[in-house]
Design a protein around this motif. Structure first.
Motif: not given
Ligand code: PRP
Ligand code: URA
Length: 209
Positions: A77-78, A95-102, A114-117
């Motif tokens: 979580i960013l 491992a793969k890395v996703g990002h969640i911007g909160l 504000y972001y989710c990938k």
């Protein structure tokens, strides 16, 4: 608390103690967060499934046990969760890395996305959501809900310091999620900060205050 794992290994406890000190600067803070994430990863992955694979040693053919790294994903979580990614990847490099911007609205304390990938195959992966702090639980709960909405089924949440309020909320809203913490602190203050805590994790990691 069935799905809560308190990581009481002395190395983890020692390093979290150093993190709390006001005198710990950003460089050391970043190094410690990464090291603690690596140690927690070691403990939190103890139930990963192994598969048997045949290999050649210099002398014979044998079967070895192997982790299927393609089944794992890491979702920080960013911003502050980013500090835990390297430690995890040191142990699980495939491992793969996703990002969640909160971020937390400072007035309402509600999470604002504000972001989710996420990895394209997130729904097939076992995902570890990372954030050093679980305060009201709003950010973690919203992040986990996004991931569930994208189809993820097996989700873990890993944080360094949790408040009782956030733990309760996460357990109530996502009882299926395994929670890994290094410390359960006393309470939240009137601004939603964890007491005794370590202050604002993002600011301390990146020197923004
Ligand atoms: C912090 C922290 C969590 C959240 C925890 O992030 O890293 O994401 O607060 O609080 P909660 O449990 O009450 O939601 P912040 O919103 O300060 O954003 P930042 O990482 O960008 O600094
Ligand atoms: N976010 C932080 O970074 N620290 C707290 O104590 C609470 C929320």
């Amino acid at each position: 608390m069935a799905n809560v794992h308190l990581m009481d290994h002395p190395l983890i406890q020692h390093k979290v103690g150093v993190l709390r000190k006001t005198s710990t600067g950003s460089k050391e803070f970043r190094e410690l967060v990464s090291e603690i994430a690596m140690l927690m990863c070691y403990e939190a992955t103890r139930n990963l499934k192994l598969k048997e694979v045949e290999v050649e040693t210099p002398l014979a053919t044998t079967k070895i046990k192997q982790i299927d790294g393609k089944t794992l994903g890491i979702v920080p979580i960013l911003r502050a969760g980013l500090g835990m990614v390297d430690g995890m990847l040191n142990l699980v490099p495939t491992a793969k890395v996703g990002h969640i911007g909160l971020y937390r609205d400072p007035d309402t304390l509600n999470p604002v996305e504000y972001y989710c990938k996420l990895p394209y195959d997130a729904s097939k992966r076992e995902l570890f959501v990372l954030d050093p702090m679980l305060a009201t639980g709003g950010s973690a709960s919203a992040a986990i809900q996004f991931i569930k909405d994208k189809g993820a089924k097996k989700i873990h949440f890993m944080c360094l310091i949790a408040a009782p309020e956030g733990m309760k909320r996460l357990q109530e809203e996502h009882p299926d999620v395994e929670i890994y913490i290094a410390s359960l602190d006393e309470k939240l203050n009137e601004h939603g900060y964890i007491i005794p805590g370590l202050g604002d994790a993002g600011d301390r990691l990146y020197g923004t205050k």
